[in-house]
Motif scaffolding. Structure first.
Motif, PDB file in Angstrom:
ATOM      1  N   ALA A   1       0.720  -1.162  -0.114  1.00 40.77           N
ATOM      2  CA  ALA A   1       0.030  -0.124   0.096  1.00 40.77           C
ATOM      3  C   ALA A   1       0.727   1.231   0.028  1.00 40.77           C
ATOM      4  O   ALA A   1       0.495   2.259  -0.769  1.00 40.77           O
ATOM      5  N   LEU A   2       1.949   1.224   0.763  1.00 39.55           N
ATOM      6  CA  LEU A   2       2.856   2.410   0.785  1.00 39.55           C
ATOM      7  C   LEU A   2       3.411   2.487  -0.709  1.00 39.55           C
ATOM      8  O   LEU A   2       3.472   3.799  -0.992  1.00 39.55           O
ATOM      9  N   THR A   3       3.988   1.588  -1.126  1.00 36.27           N
ATOM     10  CA  THR A   3       4.531   1.663  -2.603  1.00 36.27           C
ATOM     11  C   THR A   3       3.454   2.301  -3.538  1.00 36.27           C
ATOM     12  O   THR A   3       3.779   3.293  -4.537  1.00 36.27           O
ATOM     13  N   ILE A   4       2.365   1.504  -3.547  1.00 34.61           N
ATOM     14  CA  ILE A   4       1.226   1.902  -4.483  1.00 34.61           C
ATOM     15  C   ILE A   4       0.628   3.528  -4.102  1.00 34.61           C
ATOM     16  O   ILE A   4       0.714   4.436  -5.153  1.00 34.61           O
ATOM     17  N   PHE A   5       0.885   3.990  -2.981  1.00 28.97           N
ATOM     18  CA  PHE A   5       0.582   5.474  -2.584  1.00 28.97           C
ATOM     19  C   PHE A   5       1.810   6.161  -3.139  1.00 28.97           C
ATOM     20  O   PHE A   5       1.504   7.376  -3.743  1.00 28.97           O
ATOM     21  N   GLN A   6       2.984   5.816  -2.941  1.00 27.59           N
ATOM     22  CA  GLN A   6       4.128   6.764  -3.640  1.00 27.59           C
ATOM     23  C   GLN A   6       4.194   6.860  -5.147  1.00 27.59           C
ATOM     24  O   GLN A   6       4.340   7.941  -5.681  1.00 27.59           O
ATOM     25  N   LEU A   7       3.960   5.625  -5.617  1.00 30.62           N
ATOM     26  CA  LEU A   7       3.902   5.734  -7.137  1.00 30.62           C
ATOM     27  C   LEU A   7       2.384   6.673  -7.602  1.00 30.62           C
ATOM     28  O   LEU A   7       2.676   7.473  -8.776  1.00 30.62           O
ATOM     29  N   TYR A   8       1.431   6.386  -6.862  1.00 33.38           N
ATOM     30  CA  TYR A   8       0.073   7.101  -7.077  1.00 33.38           C
ATOM     31  C   TYR A   8       0.458   8.851  -7.088  1.00 33.38           C
ATOM     32  O   TYR A   8       0.068   9.474  -8.150  1.00 33.38           O
ATOM     33  N   THR A   9       1.070   9.193  -6.084  1.00 31.46           N
ATOM     34  CA  THR A   9       1.432  10.582  -5.852  1.00 31.46           C
ATOM     35  C   THR A   9       2.218  11.100  -6.652  1.00 31.46           C
ATOM     36  O   THR A   9       2.391  12.291  -7.189  1.00 31.46           O
ATOM     37  N   ALA A  10       3.407  10.222  -7.285  1.00 31.03           N
ATOM     38  CA  ALA A  10       4.413  10.458  -8.160  1.00 31.03           C
ATOM     39  C   ALA A  10       3.588  10.830  -9.418  1.00 31.03           C
ATOM     40  O   ALA A  10       4.051  11.801 -10.233  1.00 31.03           O
ATOM     41  N   TYR A  11       2.660  10.286  -9.733  1.00 26.82           N
ATOM     42  CA  TYR A  11       1.887  10.405 -10.943  1.00 26.82           C
ATOM     43  C   TYR A  11       0.912  11.736 -11.197  1.00 26.82           C
ATOM     44  O   TYR A  11       1.072  12.318 -11.893  1.00 26.82           O
ATOM     45  N   TYR A  12       0.077  11.597 -10.159  1.00 24.58           N
ATOM     46  CA  TYR A  12      -1.018  12.588 -10.029  1.00 24.58           C
ATOM     47  C   TYR A  12      -0.476  13.885  -9.050  1.00 24.58           C
ATOM     48  O   TYR A  12      -1.303  14.684  -9.256  1.00 24.58           O
ATOM     49  N   GLY A  13       0.569  14.045  -8.483  1.00 22.89           N
ATOM     50  CA  GLY A  13       0.929  14.985  -7.805  1.00 22.89           C
ATOM     51  C   GLY A  13       0.759  14.570  -6.199  1.00 22.89           C
ATOM     52  O   GLY A  13      -0.017  13.855  -5.856  1.00 22.89           O
ATOM     53  N   ALA A  14       2.021  14.926  -5.483  1.00 22.21           N
ATOM     54  CA  ALA A  14       2.028  14.711  -4.038  1.00 22.21           C
ATOM     55  C   ALA A  14       1.133  15.625  -3.308  1.00 22.21           C
ATOM     56  O   ALA A  14       0.485  16.606  -3.703  1.00 22.21           O
TER      57      ALA A  14
END
Length: 649
Positions: A41-54
């Motif tokens: 979940a943490l890695t997915i969160f990091q990838l998600y915010t990297a793509y859509y914005g932190a």
């Protein structure tokens, strides 16, 4: 098969002994599902915010830190000896849940904490949450990183509390509620620049490194290096230096890289005829140097960009010449040692097949992409994200690296596990940096160093060097840079030195603490594999890595090596060439061999000549080159004389 399994066990034991982050629970039982879920979940969160914005920095950091600390308590026992126990004790499960709560409290109460609390003050419950959050952070850092950084953080907090009782470097002092809330609920402490960078750029680059391991790029680096250098004098050691430098760029840990690549390179060097302590030292010096090599530089380059205001894309160019000089020094040291011991290269049959290497050239694509995108001006986030995507696609090209859905989820968890030491270290370093900032300690330390040196610039550099090495002992790359940049760099900034040169100076000396006795963890790890004397390996590693102790003085005195000042093509070319020859002179002197064995007078003269050539000033460098030329002629004359005597006899 049994021998390979034994080697793997030895590797894990060495990592657990010398690398705190490797001493984790391996028998989680049902708790393994929870760590898998949180990590993925943490890695997915990091990838998600990297793509859509932190998210807002405090919220992004709180989610990042909360998930990270909960994983630390689930994976790392209170005592190293308990790592082999089954399951997770109830108290660690409770601590993991509490760590999640204290950090997610920031997410849910964000508006209150940054608006209402600033005006009306923090509530008693806010103060309790801040206190518990700091204590949980320090304990988690002790488990996954080690005691030294925790001691420094505690001293920083005590200084913040009792500064009004300290003479000379004192300050007005804080009460605990004010200090705790300032450290935990603002961007001046735990959630300062280090954790902000960790929760955006660093995590992505660490995950990128995990995927590269999955694609077997480490073995590919070994094979490429062995093919390029293996046939030459002392080729096995040269291959180890090249391969470890390449792997060290992405590993982020001197010790982890020493053990990871050293399990292959150290036995190879010993079989070729190198002494055990020298094999260990070569691997340790090269692996430590990987932290200095662009583009990733142990992830500290991202924080350096924030501290100095120099774009990351420029830092990786600025850092290139000193890094190449460092590896040239290590490379030359192994060459002269091989000549001294009469160790030849490998035969063509012993080298990796060229056609097999060509078939795997696609493994270079992720690294080429990440460097290319950065130099093209794209953000580190975009470059890392695109490189991750490409590396992930490449993993499906081969059966041995092709992943199932279960393996992909495990990969996501592995990304989180790899980041845990960095997360804890960055957050704790934030406490140290925050305390230094809000109390004004940095300028006071700088003033103390300058007064001690009586304003002499060279002595200021020497004292700053010692401060960085001492502060860097036992600290991971990112943390030691944050600490040294905060506490030691201001002393040099008081002089007319470019900011980037000062930060590179403290960065270099913080890194070489990993191979500097008595606390030289990378050398100890290498010695464990080589079955060598650890202290002897540490001293030899310092000899091989002498460039890291010399070059920083040069680029602070004459920043041309960092492409600063009058750095035109001619000046830089001359400075690099003379510095390369200078490193050869210094390396041969420390090894005691050039064309022939060197006596103590020749060794002393070679060191002087080398230092003169390394200094980036044309007149001084030419003087050193002239001295070096005289010794070279004398060495060749001696060699010819010896050959003539052998022919006569």
């Amino acid at each position: 098969m049994a021998e390979q399994q034994t080697n793997e066990i030895d590797k894990h034991e060495l990592m657990a002994k010398y690398d705190k982050e490797s001493n984790f629970r391996t028998k989680l039982g049902p708790w393994g599902w929870l760590t898998l879920a949180i990590g993925a979940a943490l890695t997915i969160f990091q990838l998600y915010t990297a793509y859509y914005g932190a998210k807002v920095s405090m919220i992004q950091g709180a989610i990042h830190l909360g998930a990270g600390l909960s994983l630390v308590y689930l994976l790392y026992p209170i005592k190293p000896a308990m790592a082999k126990n089954k399951g997770v004790p109830w108290y660690d499960a409770l601590l993991a849940l509490t760590a999640l709560f204290t950090n997610f409290y920031i997410v849910y109460k964000y508006d209150h904490l940054i608006n209402e609390a600033i005006v009306f003050g923090f509530t008693a419950f806010d103060q309790i949450v801040a206190t518990v959050g700091i204590l949980l952070l320090l304990e988690a850092t002790r488990r996954v990183v080690g005691v030294p950084i925790v001691i420094i953080a505690i001293i920083a907090l005590l200084y913040g509390l009792f500064g009004n009782h300290i003479p000379i470097v004192g300050h007005a002092g804080y009460d605990w509620p004010s200090l705790a809330t300032e450290m935990f609920f603002s961007s001046s402490g735990v959630f300062g620049i280090p954790i902000q960078i960790s929760s955006t750029y660093i995590y992505l680059f660490l995950f990128f490194g995990v995927i590269l391991v999955k694609t077997n790029i480490g073995q590919f680096f070994n094979d490429i290096a062995l093919r390029l250098t293996g046939k030459y004098t002392g080729g096995t050691a040269k291959a180890a230096v090249a391969a470890s430098g390449l792997q060290g760029m992405v590993s982020g840990s001197s010790v982890a890289n020493t053990v990871g690549s050293g399990s292959f390179t150290i036995p190879m060097m010993k079989n070729a005829g190198f002494k055990p302590h020298f094999a260990a030292a070569s691997e340790a010096a090269a692996s430590t140097g990987g932290q200095l090599m662009p583009p990733i530089m142990g992830a500290a380059a991202f924080i350096m960009a924030s501290y100095t205001g120099v774009p990351y894309s420029e830092i990786i160019i600025i850092a290139l010449i000193p890094a190449l000089l460092y590896f040239s020094g290590v490379f030359m040291g192994t060459h002269f040692e091989a000549r001294k011991q009469g160790i030849l290269g490998l035969t063509i049959d012993q080298l990796p097949k060229l056609k097999n290497l060509i078939k795997r050239l696609d493994l270079f694509a992720p690294l080429v992409i990440i460097v290319g995108f950065l130099l093209a001006g794209y953000t580190p986030t975009f470059a890392a994200l695109f490189a991750i995507f490409v590396a992930f696609i490449i993993s499906f090209f081969r059966r041995e690296t092709r992943m199932s859905l279960k393996a992909i989820i495990k990969l996501l968890e592995e990304g989180a596990r790899t980041a845990l030491p960095v997360i804890a270290a960055c957050a704790t370093a934030g406490i140290i940096a925050g305390t230094v900032t809000i109390t004004g300690l940095g300028p006071k330390i700088a003033g103390g160093i300058i007064d001690l040196a009586q304003g002499q610039f060279f002595l200021v550099m020497v004292f700053t060097m010692f401060a960085c090495i001492i502060l860097g002992m036992g600290l991971p790359t990112t943390a030691n840079y944050v600490v040294t940049a905060t506490m030691a760099a201001p002393a040099l900034l008081a002089f007319d030195v470019p900011v980037i040169a000062v930060h590179m100076f403290v960065f270099y000396f913080g890194i070489v603490a990993d191979i500097t006795p008595p606390v030289c963890l990378a050398a100890y790890a290498g010695a464990g594999i080589a079955r060598a004397n650890p202290m002897k390996a540490g001293v030899t590693a310092v000899k091989l890595a002498i460039a890291a102790f010399v070059i920083p003085y040069m680029f602070v005195s004459q920043p041309i090596l960092l492409l600063q000042g009058d750095a035109n093509a001619l000046n830089v070319s001359v400075a690099v060439m003379t510095a390369m020859i200078g490193m050869a002179a210094i390396s041969s002197s420390l090894i005691g061999y050039y064309v022939n064995s060197l006596n103590w007078i020749e060794r002393l003269i070679m060191i002087i000549a080398g230092l003169l050539m390394v200094y980036p000033h044309i007149t001084i460098s030419l003087a050193g080159l002239a001295i070096f030329a005289v010794i070279t002629v004398m060495q060749f004359m001696q060699s010819n004389s010896n050959q003539a005597k052998q022919q006569i006899s």
